[in-house]
Design a protein around this motif. Sequence first.
Motif, PDB file in Angstrom:
ATOM      1  N   LEU A   1      28.886  44.306  34.284  1.00 17.34           N
ATOM      2  CA  LEU A   1      28.494  43.358  33.983  1.00 17.34           C
ATOM      3  C   LEU A   1      27.016  42.670  34.351  1.00 17.34           C
ATOM      4  O   LEU A   1      26.999  41.750  33.813  1.00 17.34           O
ATOM      5  N   GLU A   2      26.116  42.730  35.184  1.00 22.03           N
ATOM      6  CA  GLU A   2      24.658  42.283  35.390  1.00 22.03           C
ATOM      7  C   GLU A   2      24.921  42.721  33.454  1.00 22.03           C
ATOM      8  O   GLU A   2      23.307  41.774  33.581  1.00 22.03           O
ATOM      9  N   TYR A   3      24.217  44.225  33.344  1.00 16.91           N
ATOM     10  CA  TYR A   3      23.493  44.124  32.025  1.00 16.91           C
ATOM     11  C   TYR A   3      24.929  43.009  30.435  1.00 16.91           C
ATOM     12  O   TYR A   3      23.578  42.890  30.179  1.00 16.91           O
ATOM     13  N   ALA A   4      25.298  42.326  30.641  1.00 18.91           N
ATOM     14  CA  ALA A   4      25.492  42.292  30.152  1.00 18.91           C
ATOM     15  C   ALA A   4      25.321  40.523  29.880  1.00 18.91           C
ATOM     16  O   ALA A   4      24.837  40.144  28.844  1.00 18.91           O
ATOM     17  N   ARG A   5      25.319  40.563  31.362  1.00 22.01           N
ATOM     18  CA  ARG A   5      24.452  38.877  31.669  1.00 22.01           C
ATOM     19  C   ARG A   5      23.248  38.851  30.887  1.00 22.01           C
ATOM     20  O   ARG A   5      22.828  37.275  30.397  1.00 22.01           O
ATOM     21  N   HIS A   6      22.862  39.785  31.730  1.00 21.92           N
ATOM     22  CA  HIS A   6      20.921  39.230  32.103  1.00 21.92           C
ATOM     23  C   HIS A   6      20.477  39.710  30.092  1.00 21.92           C
ATOM     24  O   HIS A   6      18.948  40.290  30.157  1.00 21.92           O
ATOM     25  N   VAL A   7      20.993  41.375  29.881  1.00 22.53           N
ATOM     26  CA  VAL A   7      19.789  41.623  28.885  1.00 22.53           C
ATOM     27  C   VAL A   7      21.095  41.210  27.353  1.00 22.53           C
ATOM     28  O   VAL A   7      20.472  41.353  26.224  1.00 22.53           O
ATOM     29  N   CYS A   8      22.097  41.607  27.030  1.00 23.11           N
ATOM     30  CA  CYS A   8      22.566  40.641  26.441  1.00 23.11           C
ATOM     31  C   CYS A   8      23.266  39.008  26.012  1.00 23.11           C
ATOM     32  O   CYS A   8      23.096  38.797  25.596  1.00 23.11           O
ATOM     33  N   GLY A   9      22.267  38.687  26.715  1.00 19.39           N
ATOM     34  CA  GLY A   9      23.232  36.868  26.804  1.00 19.39           C
ATOM     35  C   GLY A   9      24.754  36.909  27.278  1.00 19.39           C
ATOM     36  O   GLY A   9      24.682  35.411  27.182  1.00 19.39           O
ATOM     37  N   LEU A  10      25.586  37.486  27.729  1.00 17.62           N
ATOM     38  CA  LEU A  10      26.153  37.179  27.510  1.00 17.62           C
ATOM     39  C   LEU A  10      27.276  36.088  29.097  1.00 17.62           C
ATOM     40  O   LEU A  10      27.248  36.973  29.912  1.00 17.62           O
ATOM     41  N   THR A  11      26.517  35.133  29.077  1.00 20.70           N
ATOM     42  CA  THR A  11      26.207  34.563  30.572  1.00 20.70           C
ATOM     43  C   THR A  11      27.145  34.001  31.142  1.00 20.70           C
ATOM     44  O   THR A  11      27.385  34.104  32.351  1.00 20.70           O
ATOM     45  N   ARG A  12      28.499  33.819  30.767  1.00 22.05           N
ATOM     46  CA  ARG A  12      29.137  33.341  30.707  1.00 22.05           C
ATOM     47  C   ARG A  12      30.450  34.326  31.004  1.00 22.05           C
ATOM     48  O   ARG A  12      31.691  33.976  31.671  1.00 22.05           O
ATOM     49  N   VAL A  13      30.832  35.969  31.313  1.00 25.54           N
ATOM     50  CA  VAL A  13      31.679  37.067  30.880  1.00 25.54           C
ATOM     51  C   VAL A  13      31.579  37.034  32.753  1.00 25.54           C
ATOM     52  O   VAL A  13      30.732  36.674  33.485  1.00 25.54           O
ATOM     53  N   ALA A  14      32.534  37.255  32.784  1.00 28.28           N
ATOM     54  CA  ALA A  14      33.382  37.427  34.204  1.00 28.28           C
ATOM     55  C   ALA A  14      34.092  39.002  34.914  1.00 28.28           C
ATOM     56  O   ALA A  14      34.492  39.634  33.644  1.00 28.28           O
ATOM     57  N   HIS A  15      34.316  39.034  35.751  1.00 32.69           N
ATOM     58  CA  HIS A  15      34.838  40.275  36.842  1.00 32.69           C
ATOM     59  C   HIS A  15      36.853  39.688  36.826  1.00 32.69           C
ATOM     60  O   HIS A  15      36.599  38.663  37.397  1.00 32.69           O
ATOM     61  N   ALA A  16      37.635  40.353  36.037  1.00 33.56           N
ATOM     62  CA  ALA A  16      38.585  39.545  36.751  1.00 33.56           C
ATOM     63  C   ALA A  16      39.010  38.869  38.296  1.00 33.56           C
ATOM     64  O   ALA A  16      40.065  38.459  38.613  1.00 33.56           O
ATOM     65  N   GLU A  17      38.258  40.316  38.932  1.00 29.24           N
ATOM     66  CA  GLU A  17      38.926  40.157  40.050  1.00 29.24           C
ATOM     67  C   GLU A  17      37.756  39.370  41.008  1.00 29.24           C
ATOM     68  O   GLU A  17      38.925  38.797  42.222  1.00 29.24           O
ATOM     69  N   ASN A  18      36.890  38.909  40.388  1.00 36.74           N
ATOM     70  CA  ASN A  18      35.919  38.121  41.595  1.00 36.74           C
ATOM     71  C   ASN A  18      36.557  36.276  40.416  1.00 36.74           C
ATOM     72  O   ASN A  18      36.284  35.703  41.100  1.00 36.74           O
ATOM     73  N   ASP A  19      37.060  36.097  39.532  1.00 37.49           N
ATOM     74  CA  ASP A  19      36.383  34.576  39.036  1.00 37.49           C
ATOM     75  C   ASP A  19      37.895  35.052  37.835  1.00 37.49           C
ATOM     76  O   ASP A  19      37.881  34.720  36.778  1.00 37.49           O
ATOM     77  N   PRO A  20      38.955  35.403  39.103  1.00 32.13           N
ATOM     78  CA  PRO A  20      41.032  34.928  37.683  1.00 32.13           C
ATOM     79  C   PRO A  20      40.996  34.140  36.882  1.00 32.13           C
ATOM     80  O   PRO A  20      41.684  34.563  35.572  1.00 32.13           O
ATOM     81  N   ASP A  21      39.767  33.325  36.983  1.00 29.82           N
ATOM     82  CA  ASP A  21      40.174  31.756  36.134  1.00 29.82           C
ATOM     83  C   ASP A  21      39.149  31.723  35.217  1.00 29.82           C
ATOM     84  O   ASP A  21      39.453  30.885  34.175  1.00 29.82           O
ATOM     85  N   ALA A  22      39.035  32.422  34.525  1.00 32.02           N
ATOM     86  CA  ALA A  22      37.664  32.764  33.854  1.00 32.02           C
ATOM     87  C   ALA A  22      37.997  32.673  32.690  1.00 32.02           C
ATOM     88  O   ALA A  22      39.271  33.675  32.111  1.00 32.02           O
ATOM     89  N   ASP A  23      37.919  32.271  31.594  1.00 31.01           N
ATOM     90  CA  ASP A  23      38.062  31.989  30.027  1.00 31.01           C
ATOM     91  C   ASP A  23      37.444  33.562  29.251  1.00 31.01           C
ATOM     92  O   ASP A  23      38.677  33.766  28.276  1.00 31.01           O
TER      93      ASP A  23
END
Length: 244
Positions: free
Chosen positions: A104-126
């Motif tokens: 998750l950290e790599y996706a957000r901070h290296v890949c620019g995928l700032t909106r990706v989420a973990h379903a356990e932490n944020d079950p309503d994410a897109d």
Amino acid sequence: MTNSAARTARLALVGDRSPNVASHTRVPLLLDALAERDRLHLDAYWIPSQDAEAEDAVCGFDAVWVLPGSPYRSEAGVLAAVRTAREEGIPFLGTCGGFQHALLEYARHVCGLTRVAHAENDPDADDFLIEPLACSLVGHEAVVRIEPGSLAQAAIGSERTVERYFCAYGPSRHLDTLRAHGLRFTGHDEDGHVRIAELPGHPFFLATLFQPELSGDGSRPHPVVRALARAAVEHAAREAGMRA
């Protein structure tokens, strides 16, 4: 035996320590076994996920291990610890929840995928990077096939291993993007699902969806845990050499 093998290294254990999490109760046994069997001495400090939000929370440590126990009280704190280890070249191991948050950290901070989420932490994410597994791995053992020439293969010493899981979430989407930005997936189950990730060019950056800390009875640390300990004492020796 080199001098660095007997040096004490400082290990940050990131997670919300609980007597109800099996991997947490196993850690003291592993530290004793590493010292007695391998002369790998680790001075371990628990850092709760909320405390890990501080900018310097894991700075100065010789290794960072993000342990299971998700959902963590602070997702932000765990991600901050992962990022510091990744950017500062501090040996890193993430197991189970630690694996998930490393991706998750790599996706957000290296890949620019700032909106990706973990379903356990944020079950309503897109947009989930970490989704519920089609078949929960809680309490299961399964084969992992490991790529030759990888850090994982060097640590484990085999291209096939049977490992223990206590996990209901795993990575699915955006894996090609993570690969394109340098993350390497070097372990897969027999259905081809990702089970190990590592970062080439980093001194030691390894993440497993399985829990190597639960291997056996704790008297013989899993090779992955031993590899982290070796990387930690080597880091401590390098840092001491730079100060000398």
